[in-house]
Design a protein around this motif. Structure first.
Motif, PDB file in Angstrom:
ATOM      1  N   ALA A  96       0.822  -1.212   0.000  1.00 30.41           N
ATOM      2  CA  ALA A  96       0.000   0.000   0.000  1.00 30.41           C
ATOM      3  C   ALA A  96       0.853   1.257   0.000  1.00 30.41           C
ATOM      4  N   SER A  97       0.288   2.307  -0.559  1.00 26.48           N
ATOM      5  CA  SER A  97       0.971   3.604  -0.572  1.00 26.48           C
ATOM      6  C   SER A  97       0.904   4.229   0.825  1.00 26.48           C
ATOM      7  N   THR A  98       1.696   5.253   1.014  1.00 28.57           N
ATOM      8  CA  THR A  98       1.681   5.977   2.290  1.00 28.57           C
ATOM      9  C   THR A  98       0.291   6.536   2.559  1.00 28.57           C
ATOM     10  N   THR A  99      -0.340   7.071   1.533  1.00 26.69           N
ATOM     11  CA  THR A  99      -1.690   7.625   1.677  1.00 26.69           C
ATOM     12  C   THR A  99      -2.685   6.538   2.059  1.00 26.69           C
ATOM     13  N   GLU A 100      -2.579   5.380   1.407  1.00 29.97           N
ATOM     14  CA  GLU A 100      -3.489   4.273   1.736  1.00 29.97           C
ATOM     15  C   GLU A 100      -3.295   3.833   3.181  1.00 29.97           C
ATOM     16  N   LYS A 101      -2.049   3.795   3.630  1.00 32.79           N
ATOM     17  CA  LYS A 101      -1.769   3.415   5.023  1.00 32.79           C
ATOM     18  C   LYS A 101      -2.352   4.452   5.975  1.00 32.79           C
ATOM     19  N   GLU A 102      -2.109   5.720   5.699  1.00 32.99           N
ATOM     20  CA  GLU A 102      -2.631   6.783   6.561  1.00 32.99           C
ATOM     21  C   GLU A 102      -4.155   6.745   6.619  1.00 32.99           C
ATOM     22  N   ASP A 103      -4.789   6.544   5.466  1.00 32.90           N
ATOM     23  CA  ASP A 103      -6.249   6.474   5.417  1.00 32.90           C
ATOM     24  C   ASP A 103      -6.782   5.296   6.234  1.00 32.90           C
ATOM     25  N   LEU A 157      -8.988  -2.239  -0.897  1.00 27.96           N
ATOM     26  CA  LEU A 157      -7.566  -2.572  -1.040  1.00 27.96           C
ATOM     27  C   LEU A 157      -7.387  -3.881  -1.811  1.00 27.96           C
ATOM     28  N   LEU A 158      -8.288  -4.823  -1.598  1.00 28.24           N
ATOM     29  CA  LEU A 158      -8.197  -6.112  -2.294  1.00 28.24           C
ATOM     30  C   LEU A 158      -8.425  -5.985  -3.804  1.00 28.24           C
ATOM     31  N   VAL A 159      -9.149  -4.959  -4.217  1.00 30.48           N
ATOM     32  CA  VAL A 159      -9.327  -4.728  -5.654  1.00 30.48           C
ATOM     33  C   VAL A 159      -7.978  -4.370  -6.270  1.00 30.48           C
ATOM     34  N   LYS A 160      -7.235  -3.540  -5.565  1.00 33.96           N
ATOM     35  CA  LYS A 160      -5.936  -3.081  -6.058  1.00 33.96           C
ATOM     36  C   LYS A 160      -4.819  -4.094  -5.787  1.00 33.96           C
TER      37      LYS A 160
END
Length: 130
Positions: free
Chosen positions: A78-85, A110-113
């Motif tokens: 995951a990206s930093t943004t995804e983690k923060e979210d 997240l599972l889609v990506k």
């Protein structure tokens, strides 16, 4: 042969329900893990323990713990943004500002990506589809 069939059934049942159980009771989660290490196991007993866990009321601490474990599948992807979210959503859930279904939806997104066959069979995430 019968015992290996029971072992296989138990492993399949556990794989699907592991995070659902953890989201209700870490005690029952550990009990099932320990039980599955024994030489003779029965799927019916594992199902009984799963049912006991599911019967417990929602506990935000247990649910948070389960979703923190699930996050582990994404932490390197995951990206930093995804983690923060996701972490913000988890904090919102812990402080009663979000619902468990919001966490489920976030993980499904997240599972889609980042597809993961193991998580895609989880009854916690896909309750009516597993």
């Amino acid at each position: 042969m019968e015992n290996s069939n029971q072992i296989s059934q138990c492993q399949t049942l556990w794989a699907k329900n592991k995070y659902l159980v953890l989201s209700h009771s870490s005690k029952i989660y550990l009990e099932i893990r320990q039980y599955l290490k024994s030489n003779s196991v029965e799927a019916a007993h594992v199902q009984d323990l799963i049912d006991q866990a599911i019967a417990l009321p929602e506990n935000r601490g247990q649910v948070s713990n389960a979703f923190q474990h699930i996050w582990g599948y994404f932490k390197k992807k995951a990206s930093t943004t995804e983690k923060e979210d996701f972490m913000l959503l988890l904090l919102r859930y812990q402080s009663d500002q979000a619902e468990q279904k919001d966490l489920v939806r976030a993980v499904r997104d997240l599972l889609v990506k980042y597809p993961n066959p193991y998580l895609q069979k989880s009854t916690l995430l896909f309750e009516n589809e597993a």
